[in-house]
Design an enzyme around this catalytic site. Structure first.
Site, PDB file in Angstrom:
ATOM      1  N   HIS A 105       1.335 -21.891   8.259  1.00 40.40           N
ATOM      2  CA  HIS A 105       2.715 -21.396   8.298  1.00 40.40           C
ATOM      3  C   HIS A 105       3.608 -22.349   9.099  1.00 40.40           C
ATOM      4  O   HIS A 105       4.621 -21.924   9.649  1.00 40.40           O
ATOM      5  CB  HIS A 105       2.770 -20.014   8.944  1.00 40.40           C
ATOM      6  CG  HIS A 105       1.915 -18.972   8.304  1.00 40.40           C
ATOM      7  ND1 HIS A 105       2.019 -18.649   6.970  1.00 40.40           N
ATOM      8  CD2 HIS A 105       0.949 -18.167   8.820  1.00 40.40           C
ATOM      9  CE1 HIS A 105       1.139 -17.690   6.694  1.00 40.40           C
ATOM     10  NE2 HIS A 105       0.485 -17.387   7.783  1.00 40.40           N
ATOM     11  N   PHE A 227      -5.192  -7.803  -6.527  1.00 36.71           N
ATOM     12  CA  PHE A 227      -4.944  -7.198  -5.209  1.00 36.71           C
ATOM     13  C   PHE A 227      -6.063  -6.249  -4.818  1.00 36.71           C
ATOM     14  O   PHE A 227      -6.529  -6.253  -3.671  1.00 36.71           O
ATOM     15  CB  PHE A 227      -3.595  -6.466  -5.210  1.00 36.71           C
ATOM     16  CG  PHE A 227      -3.235  -5.886  -3.872  1.00 36.71           C
ATOM     17  CD1 PHE A 227      -2.713  -6.684  -2.869  1.00 36.71           C
ATOM     18  CD2 PHE A 227      -3.452  -4.533  -3.607  1.00 36.71           C
ATOM     19  CE1 PHE A 227      -2.396  -6.147  -1.624  1.00 36.71           C
ATOM     20  CE2 PHE A 227      -3.140  -3.992  -2.366  1.00 36.71           C
ATOM     21  CZ  PHE A 227      -2.609  -4.810  -1.373  1.00 36.71           C
ATOM     22  N   ARG A 254      -1.756  -4.802   2.687  1.00 33.51           N
ATOM     23  CA  ARG A 254      -1.170  -3.483   2.866  1.00 33.51           C
ATOM     24  C   ARG A 254      -0.845  -2.844   1.513  1.00 33.51           C
ATOM     25  O   ARG A 254      -1.603  -2.059   0.986  1.00 33.51           O
ATOM     26  CB  ARG A 254       0.076  -3.584   3.764  1.00 33.51           C
ATOM     27  CG  ARG A 254       0.523  -2.277   4.380  1.00 33.51           C
ATOM     28  CD  ARG A 254       1.590  -2.523   5.435  1.00 33.51           C
ATOM     29  NE  ARG A 254       2.763  -3.172   4.878  1.00 33.51           N
ATOM     30  CZ  ARG A 254       3.828  -2.525   4.413  1.00 33.51           C
ATOM     31  NH1 ARG A 254       3.839  -1.209   4.438  1.00 33.51           N
ATOM     32  NH2 ARG A 254       4.868  -3.176   3.926  1.00 33.51           N
ATOM     33  N   LYS A 255       0.306  -3.204   0.916  1.00 33.33           N
ATOM     34  CA  LYS A 255       0.708  -2.624  -0.370  1.00 33.33           C
ATOM     35  C   LYS A 255       0.705  -3.640  -1.499  1.00 33.33           C
ATOM     36  O   LYS A 255       0.369  -3.328  -2.628  1.00 33.33           O
ATOM     37  CB  LYS A 255       2.098  -1.998  -0.253  1.00 33.33           C
ATOM     38  CG  LYS A 255       2.169  -0.775   0.646  1.00 33.33           C
ATOM     39  CD  LYS A 255       3.572  -0.179   0.617  1.00 33.33           C
ATOM     40  CE  LYS A 255       3.662   1.067   1.477  1.00 33.33           C
ATOM     41  NZ  LYS A 255       5.044   1.640   1.460  1.00 33.33           N
TER      42      LYS A 255
END
Length: 294
Positions: A105, A227, A254-255
């Site tokens: 990152h 996912f 998470r989602k």
């Protein structure tokens, strides 16, 4: 589940820039001068852009869709970002026979300078900034870096400033995209494009890496990196063991959806963010790529 710790971990401020506490003072300089190999692949993004998803796609492509080979070749690789702790040192010692696939990152002035000379390849992920912020808040709150990230409203305010952890979304992404989108060793994809056409993006990455796969092998890569399969994998385990910074249980996946920002932003926050977004993105090439819904 471990008990919530009351002490915040803090951040490491290096030359005025906020890094996670596991980044050492000399790391940015060491990374900038890191020796890049021709077959290196860097999966690069602002946090919470789909980095781990893309990392696994690249590793599966390199291993022609074989889950066993991914585990054999990359199972012992550092799981965290390139810049965490001594991860970059571990990669320096890797055998030349195995292509290194590294996630990071880091901002543009820290990325290994040899990349800008054409060595190695970068798969760069960009995600719409509203979903980034909604996901980043959950990520930061769980990790307890700073008190200002604990509550949504204060984290929202912090995210708009230049001194946000890893910088803000605009300061991170715009220098990369505006100045390097046409470089032969950079491939820019968006999270939303990948959600819309998972298989098509796998093929694009294959072409970029000059690693053509058969239709069957592409389908295996896609299946391995859905996912649901990623969430069910053991990728979470690295983030559940943090002996060096205190034992915490973390959530990595998470989602995995587009548009979750609508459950978090107030009307006033959305209007304020849109105003800043329009100012920062006006006249940029990146503005044409960003999707807030699919």
């Amino acid at each position: 589940m471990t008990d919530k710790l009351t002490d915040f971990l803090g951040v490491n401020i290096i030359n005025g820039f906020k890094w996670p506490p596991h980044v050492h003072d000399d790391t940015p300089d060491k990374l900038h001068n890191f020796e890049v190999r021709e077959d290196d692949v860097f999966v690069l993004s602002y946090p919470k852009s789909g980095t781990h998803w893309t990392l696994e796609i690249v590793r599966n492509i390199v291993c022609v869709g074989s889950k066993d080979k991914v585990k054999e070749d990359y199972g012992s690789d550092p799981r965290g970002p390139f810049e965490f702790s001594d991860n970059y040192k571990k990669f320096e010692s890797f055998l030349i026979e195995k292509p290194r696939v590294m996630m990071t990152h880091v901002r543009v002035d820290v990325l290994p300078k040899q990349i800008f000379e054409g060595k190695g390849k970068v798969v760069f992920l960009i995600r719409n900034p509203k979903d980034i912020l909604a996901s980043y808040w959950n990520f930061l709150k769980e990790r307890e870096y700073l008190k200002e990230y604990e509550e949504w409203n204060s984290c929202f305010e912090a995210s708009l400033k230049a001194d946000m952890l890893y910088g803000n979304w605009f300061d991170f992404n715009l220098p990369y995209y505006e100045h390097h989108r046409n470089k032969k060793n950079f491939l820019f994809l968006t999270y939303e494009e990948m959600k819309l056409d998972h298989k098509g993006c796998v093929v694009r990455i294959c072409d970029f890496l000059s690693r053509p796969l058969s239709e069957e092998q592409v389908d295996k890569v896609v299946q391995n990196t859905t996912f649901s399969n990623m969430k069910a994998s053991n990728l979470e385990s690295f983030f559940q063991q943090k002996e060096d910074i205190g034992k915490r249980t973390y959530t990595l996946f998470r989602k995995g959806i587009v548009g979750d920002w609508k459950t978090r932003f107030t009307v006033a926050q959305n209007e304020r963010f849109d105003e800043i977004y329009n100012q920062r993105m006006e006249g940029t090439a990146l503005a044409k790529r960003i999707m807030f819904k699919i």
